[in-house]
Scaffold this motif. Structure first.
Motif, PDB file in Angstrom:
ATOM      1  N   ASN B 119       0.808  -1.225   0.000  1.00 50.57           N
ATOM      2  CA  ASN B 119       0.000   0.000   0.000  1.00 50.57           C
ATOM      3  C   ASN B 119       0.836   1.266   0.000  1.00 50.57           C
ATOM      4  O   ASN B 119       0.322   2.343  -0.178  1.00 50.57           O
ATOM      5  CB  ASN B 119      -0.937   0.001   1.210  1.00 50.57           C
ATOM      6  CG  ASN B 119      -0.165  -0.022   2.506  1.00 50.57           C
ATOM      7  OD1 ASN B 119       0.778  -0.785   2.647  1.00 50.57           O
ATOM      8  ND2 ASN B 119      -0.541   0.826   3.451  1.00 50.57           N
ATOM      9  N   SER B 150      -9.051   5.518  -3.414  1.00 45.21           N
ATOM     10  CA  SER B 150      -9.845   5.071  -2.272  1.00 45.21           C
ATOM     11  C   SER B 150     -10.347   3.647  -2.476  1.00 45.21           C
ATOM     12  O   SER B 150     -10.398   2.860  -1.533  1.00 45.21           O
ATOM     13  CB  SER B 150     -11.011   6.051  -2.028  1.00 45.21           C
ATOM     14  OG  SER B 150     -11.686   6.305  -3.234  1.00 45.21           O
ATOM     15  N   SER B 153      -7.458   1.423  -1.669  1.00 44.71           N
ATOM     16  CA  SER B 153      -7.227   1.438  -0.225  1.00 44.71           C
ATOM     17  C   SER B 153      -8.208   0.508   0.470  1.00 44.71           C
ATOM     18  O   SER B 153      -7.840  -0.250   1.378  1.00 44.71           O
ATOM     19  CB  SER B 153      -7.382   2.856   0.328  1.00 44.71           C
ATOM     20  OG  SER B 153      -6.447   3.712  -0.269  1.00 44.71           O
ATOM     21  N   PRO B 159      -4.510   2.416   3.769  1.00 48.03           N
ATOM     22  CA  PRO B 159      -4.476   3.522   2.807  1.00 48.03           C
ATOM     23  C   PRO B 159      -3.352   3.372   1.783  1.00 48.03           C
ATOM     24  O   PRO B 159      -2.219   3.067   2.148  1.00 48.03           O
ATOM     25  CB  PRO B 159      -4.243   4.766   3.678  1.00 48.03           C
ATOM     26  CG  PRO B 159      -3.676   4.251   4.947  1.00 48.03           C
ATOM     27  CD  PRO B 159      -4.234   2.883   5.144  1.00 48.03           C
ATOM     28  N   LEU B 160      -3.694   3.578   0.523  1.00 47.86           N
ATOM     29  CA  LEU B 160      -2.692   3.577  -0.551  1.00 47.86           C
ATOM     30  C   LEU B 160      -2.062   4.956  -0.605  1.00 47.86           C
ATOM     31  O   LEU B 160      -2.759   5.967  -0.679  1.00 47.86           O
ATOM     32  CB  LEU B 160      -3.376   3.269  -1.894  1.00 47.86           C
ATOM     33  CG  LEU B 160      -2.442   3.301  -3.108  1.00 47.86           C
ATOM     34  CD1 LEU B 160      -1.544   2.071  -3.145  1.00 47.86           C
ATOM     35  CD2 LEU B 160      -3.236   3.403  -4.401  1.00 47.86           C
ATOM     36  N   GLU B 161      -0.733   4.998  -0.497  1.00 52.43           N
ATOM     37  CA  GLU B 161      -0.070   6.301  -0.509  1.00 52.43           C
ATOM     38  C   GLU B 161       1.109   6.298  -1.470  1.00 52.43           C
ATOM     39  O   GLU B 161       1.784   5.290  -1.649  1.00 52.43           O
ATOM     40  CB  GLU B 161       0.410   6.657   0.905  1.00 52.43           C
ATOM     41  CG  GLU B 161      -0.759   7.005   1.814  1.00 52.43           C
ATOM     42  CD  GLU B 161      -0.360   7.179   3.273  1.00 52.43           C
ATOM     43  OE1 GLU B 161      -0.664   8.223   3.853  1.00 52.43           O
ATOM     44  OE2 GLU B 161       0.264   6.242   3.836  1.00 52.43           O
TER      45      GLU B 161
END
Lengths: 545, 418, 208
Positions: B119, B150, B153, B159-161
């Motif tokens: 992620n 989203s 995620s 959460p994908l960052e």
């Protein structure tokens, strides 16, 4: 090896029998000093001695191996010079050890242009290996006079008084100068110089830095030279000096091992600081000397006509390592004996006052071995014990604190020095004689100066510990100073190697062979003369054969 | 001339418009990603079947790497590092992809994230490529505003960052474990393995490291299927490869060609042939840490296996072409000096070995060397390989060794004879 | 059979030779009849000339050692490293006006020293086991005495220098640290008193 007896107890057996003990009495020697030296010191091996037949010292006694080189042919001919580049300088220093570096530094400081040519790299020398220390009378209960007396006595009253007087008075200033170059000495808690006593001397007078005195000195001097304007030529052995029409010396012929070419250096003054002869392995002895210690300077100076002296007197350091084989010949500092370490034969008995002069101790060790009380290794090396565990018993902790280099040697030899003694045998250490000089390091040839081990007269026929390091700095400074004075002189314009013709005439007249070429440059086993890389430096034989 | 083969996918002219997400999504963009979101479990098998290989130089099967990381427990952050350090001489493909097709790279990374549960996506970029850094910053910002992020995620449960990290610019920073050190803010020293990054990577967490070009392929494979990808390549090879062609050719540049395209085709057709019609002498494959190719290798299909059979390596796809008249020794000296300067210092045999080799080479090249110097050089290629922690030393020695093998006479010619 | 009779196979500078196991690397080469002139010095491990790369039979690792101090072993591969000192630093002690200025001058002379990236290469390379990197760190902080004390056994073989990716000359940093310590701080009173007595002519020599 003609002098190594191999009768005695085997190493294994003797080690099994050995027990560390703190005290051991010293029995009567049963032989007086003179008889001992005559019978057992290697200088007195009759078949090793000869008489010089050519040159200024004709008729003088000389060690046979050295005589062969003093009476050898040159490595070069006129033809070799034909294509050589020519370089001009004020002062040419030959040799990159302590004496050469010091002379070069001072000459340069005086405003002379200086080239320092060294056979190997700058600092590759005996200086770097000196462990014990440097003599300088600085303690209240000591004086330059005591230092003088000790030096003269140890040298069997054969030293030149003026040279010794100058040496001992210069001692303290030499230490100051070294500190100014950034050399460290061992100090006490108040910052005073620590001292210890050398064998055969009357006071604690050796200043030192651990057992790395020479290493510390050499790295400081080398750094000073590297950071000066001195032009350093490494891997550049000198093969001949240049003469001039006024009977002086005006330069040298140098062979560059890197470019495989000869270079002619014209100089107003030449300082020879080439060191000693250990790597000639006189009488087949191992040596504590550096790889480059092949006596080149003696040969160069002699051919030029400079007088030599005491060519039959050499120092065999009593404590060279005799086991293990790959480290044989390595020196164990006299400092170890100064602190009270005993020498023991195979029966575990002492046999000599360990702090006697070096020639006495060395001869005594040889006597033990010759008379069957030695210890023999699998490699057929004979020796006696240096009882280091006994010292540690008497003074716990001293090894670690004062003798880091010795501890390293123990590690490399895989011998635990707190438990096992080291096997030692005398090792060829120092050339007592050499080129005759005056107080300014001038030789009998104008323009030719000599300093350091290559010279004779200071130590007479036996040197005390610590006087060599003192000499190289003290006389190195004199040589640099005196040579630099010649920078304003006009150099003769007629340079030649005519003196070689004179040499060849003499050799021919005396019916001596010209097969051998000198100087030696490298020990025989390095096979320099067989190395095809250096074929370009072989003598151009066209004109002679 | 097979110009149809040129720039079919990654460098397709219609796709090189920079960081404009709308344009990307209007055309083919997003299709692969949507398909991946729908059939998340299909991603890995598809990549496996396509047999996508690591295009940063290793040629290692991508799915294997992915599986290692995918199999790590998913109750923690996992990292994906997209490696764009690209610093070796003669390689200039990643900067084009990053600067001109950032969305292609990012979409590939997002699909990879879905497949492997990573992620935290780090784009690790050479600081001298300012255009790449800017384009990637802008492009990731654009993606962050979409629903895709989203959605992913949610699927990942974390959460994908995105992170854009400028590397230190050291060549060595491109090595996997060195990249990890660098992103952690330290000097890019390669780490010893194990532990492998898949278990203990960035900040001690499972980490997947893929080259930019590898990432760029992913969305297309998912969108078009593995068969499409397989058919792109010549013969047994799959997909395409971007070749960085430079040196003595008429038209140097980046050429995307089917994997397995013969070397002669790259040089003589796409590259326009040799400059001034000189004869080909050698090709350094990149970045130049491999065995040199010679004219007899012109027929070699440019894919990992075929080039390896010629005892060389495809590497990053850099092909530095040398014509007759160019000194090999001078070139090798340059490259070995590059490696000597790039050696990180951890392994003295590497730093001192490459330093010593470059010194000897310089001496020989300038006409001051002798036979002993050359012998020493040869001995170095025997004793040094394998003694370094990473491949830098081996690469330098391989290059040196092969130049000695093929061009010994050029080393011997300037030697001083005594 | 005694140890000295045991023979081992080694490769030195690409030459395969068979020699007794009790020899050092240099002795082995000579024993086998090969010339060896450059890269030979004191033969006691203090001059730093005979640097060799060594690979032992059971490992991929290559270490750097002193040829005169390294015993041959079965399957060992050895190569001599002969190179001139690569250092570019020059300074004289006289350029430092007083002991307050040592640190400032140090950073002018050795500007790279503070770039140390802590790769430990110098310490690993040191054949004398000196904590070279620590020494550089101390010198950078101006702790010259402590730094210099670490370099007691330094033989100036330059292996730390060729191994440094930042072109720091760690051995020269160590030597600088040692030299300034003596130059500015060694003032032995026993020596100074004796110098004074010689200067005033109080101490003369009566010759034999």
């Amino acid at each position: 090896m003609i002098d190594r007896a191999n009768i005695g107890t085997t190493y294994r057996e003797a080690l099994k029998r050995y027990r560390p003990r703190d005290e051991r009495p010293l029995p009567e020697p049963g032989i007086d000093d003179e008889k001992l030296l005559n019978k057992f010191h290697p200088d007195h091996i009759a078949e090793s001695l000869t008489t010089l037949k050519v040159g200024i010292n004709r008729g003088d006694p000389c060690h046979r191996q050295l005589a062969d080189l003093l009476q050898s042919d040159s490595r070069i001919n006129e033809a070799d010079l034909a294509g050589a580049a020519t370089v001009e300088t004020d002062v040419l220093v030959i040799g990159g050890g302590g004496a050469g570096c010091t002379a070069a530094l001072i000459a340069q400081q005086q405003g002379a242009r200086v080239i320092l040519a060294t056979k190997l790299r700058l600092g590759d020398s005996n200086t770097v290996m000196a462990e014990g220390g440097i003599q300088a009378s600085i303690n209240k209960d000591d004086s330059p006079q005591f230092h003088y007396n000790d030096t003269i006595k140890a040298g069997h009253h054969q030293s030149v008084p003026d040279l010794v007087s100058q040496l001992v008075l210069d001692g303290p200033d030499v230490i100051r100068w070294l500190i100014q170059q950034g050399m460290q000495f061992d100090l006490d808690e108040f910052g005073d110089l620590l001292t210890r006593r050398a064998g055969g001397t009357s006071a604690d007078r050796i200043c030192f830095y651990r057992d790395y005195t020479g290493l510390e000195m050499m790295r400081v001097l080398r750094e000073a030279v590297h950071n000066s304007n001195i032009d350093v030529w490494d891997y550049c052995p000198t093969v001949e000096l240049l003469g001039d029409d006024l009977g002086g010396c005006s330069g040298a012929v140098i062979s560059s091992l890197k470019n495989r070419k000869y270079i002619q250096v014209n100089a107003k003054a030449v300082i020879i600081a080439t060191g000693g002869i250990g790597r000639m392995h006189l009488n087949g002895f191992p040596t504590s000397n550096h790889f480059g210690a092949t006596g080149d300077g003696l040969i160069l100076a002699y051919r030029m006509g400079a007088a030599l002296r005491d060519l039959d007197s050499f120092q065999y350091h009593p404590t060279g390592l005799a086991h293990p084989f790959h480290l044989a010949g390595s020196l164990i500092t006299e400092g170890v004996r100064s602190c009270g370490t005993y020498l023991l034969n195979s029966k575990g008995e002492r046999f000599v006052d360990e702090l006697s002069a070096r020639d006495i101790v060395a001869a005594s060790v040889i006597r033990e071995c010759r008379e069957g009380r030695g210890i023999v290794t699998d490699d057929n090396n004979c020796g006696v014990w240096l009882d280091i565990p006994g010292l540690e018993l008497r003074q716990p902790g001293i090894l670690q604190q004062r003798f880091p280099k010795l501890m390293r040697l123990g590690e490399k030899a895989e011998i635990d020095l707190t438990k096992k003694p080291l096997l030692i045998y005398p090792t060829l250490h120092y050339q007592n004689g050499g080129v005759v000089i005056n107080e300014n390091c001038e030789t009998s040839i104008p323009g030719l100066f000599c300093t350091g081990e290559v010279t004779g007269g200071i130590h007479g026929r036996n040197r005390i510990m610590g006087n060599a390091l003192l000499e190289i700095i003290s006389f190195g400074r004199k040589a640099g100073m005196a040579a630099a004075q010649r920078r304003k002189k006009k150099r003769s314009s007629q340079l030649s190697i005519e003196h070689l013709n004179q040499l060849r005439r003499e050799l021919t007249n005396m019916g001596l062979s010209m097969e051998t070429e000198g100087p030696l440059l490298f020990p025989e086993y390095a096979k320099f003369d067989l190395d095809s890389d250096y074929a370009g430096l072989r003598r151009n034989r066209g004109s002679t054969s | 001339m097979s110009t149809d083969d040129l720039n079919q996918v990654l460098l397709h002219p219609d796709r090189r418009f920079g960081a404009d997400l709308d344009t990307w999504l209007v055309d083919i963009g997003g299709d692969g990603l949507e398909s991946a979101i729908q059939n998340r479990e299909e991603i890995l098998p598809t990549i496996h079947k396509a047999n996508l290989l690591g295009l940063g130089g290793s040629g290692f099967p991508t799915h294997v790497k992915w599986e290692f990381v995918a199999n790590e427990p998913s109750d923690q952050d996992k990292y994906l590092i997209c490696n764009g350090n690209e610093d070796e001489p003669g390689t200039f493909k990643d900067r084009i992809l990053l600067q001109e097709t950032p969305h292609q790279v990012i979409e590939g990374a997002m699909i990879t994230a879905l497949a492997t549960g990573t992620n935290q996506i780090v784009f690790y970029i050479n600081p001298e490529q300012e255009g790449s850094l800017e384009a990637m910053k802008e492009a990731t910002n654009q993606w962050s505003e979409t629903d895709y992020v989203s959605q992913i995620s949610e699927l990942l449960g974390r959460p994908l960052e995105f992170y854009i990290v400028a590397s230190s610019g050291h060549y060595i920073g491109g090595e996997e474990t060195a990249a990890i050190e660098s992103i952690e803010g330290k000097f890019p020293f390669p780490r010893g393995k194990p532990p492998y990054p898949a278990q203990t990577g960035l900040f001690g967490l499972p980490t997947l490291i893929n080259n930019v070009e590898t990432m760029a392929n992913v969305s297309h494979i998912i969108r078009n299927g593995s068969d499409w990808f397989i058919n792109l390549g010549h013969g047994e090879s799959h997909g395409t490869k971007i070749f960085s062609l430079s040196g003595d050719v008429l038209r140097p540049g980046a050429y995307e060609l089917p994997m397995g395209t013969p070397l002669s085709n790259l040089i003589y057709e796409h590259g326009g042939g040799m400059l001034l019609d000189r004869k080909l002498k050698a090709v350094f494959t990149g970045g130049p840490s491999n065995t040199i190719l010679t004219p007899k290798d012109l027929d070699v299909p440019l894919d990992f296996e075929s080039v390896q059979q010629r005892r060389s390596s495809l590497g990053t796809g850099a092909m530095i072409v040398i014509s007759e008249g160019t000194g090999i020794v001078r070139r090798v000296t340059e490259y070995v000096s590059f490696f000597a300067n790039s050696s990180c210092g951890q392994c003295p045999s590497c730093k001192t070995g490459t330093f010593y080799a470059s010194q000897l080479l310089t001496r020989i090249d300038s006409g001051n060397g002798n036979r002993a110097d050359l012998d020493t050089l040869i001995n170095l290629t025997r004793i040094l390989p394998g003694s370094g922690r990473c491949h830098l030393l081996d690469g330098a020695m391989k290059l040196l060794d092969s130049s000695l093998y093929h061009f010994m006479e050029e080393y011997e010619q300037p030697l001083k004879h005594s | 059979m005694s140890d000295s009779k045991k023979e081992v196979q080694v490769t030195i500078n690409g030459k395969q030779i068979c020699v007794p196991s009790t020899l050092s690397v240099i002795q082995a080469l000579w024993h086998a009849g090969y010339p060896r002139v450059q890269g030979v010095g004191c033969l006691e491990g203090v001059c730093g000339s005979c640097r060799v790369l060594v690979r032992r039979s059971d490992t991929q690792e290559v270490s750097m050692e002193m040829g005169c101090q390294t015993l041959v072993e079965e399957g060992m591969e050895v190569m001599f490293l002969v190179f001139p000192s690569p250092s570019q630093h020059t300074y004289t002690l006289e350029q430092i006006p007083n002991s307050w200025e040592v640190q400032t001058e140090f950073h002018k002379i050795f500007p790279e020293a503070q770039q140390c990236r802590n790769c430990h290469g110098c310490s690993v390379a040191c054949p004398k086991g000196i904590s070279v990197e620590k020494g550089v760190e101390l010198a950078v902080k101006g702790r010259f005495k402590e730094a210099g004390d670490l370099f007691v056994e330094c033989i100036m073989c330059d292996l730390c220098m060729t191994g440094c990716p930042e072109q720091i000359a760690p051995n020269r940093v160590g030597l600088f640290s040692r030299r300034v310590t003596a130059y500015f701080h060694a003032r032995p009173s026993n020596l100074i008193n004796r110098l004074e007595k010689i200067r005033t002519g109080e101490l003369q020599i009566i010759k034999e």
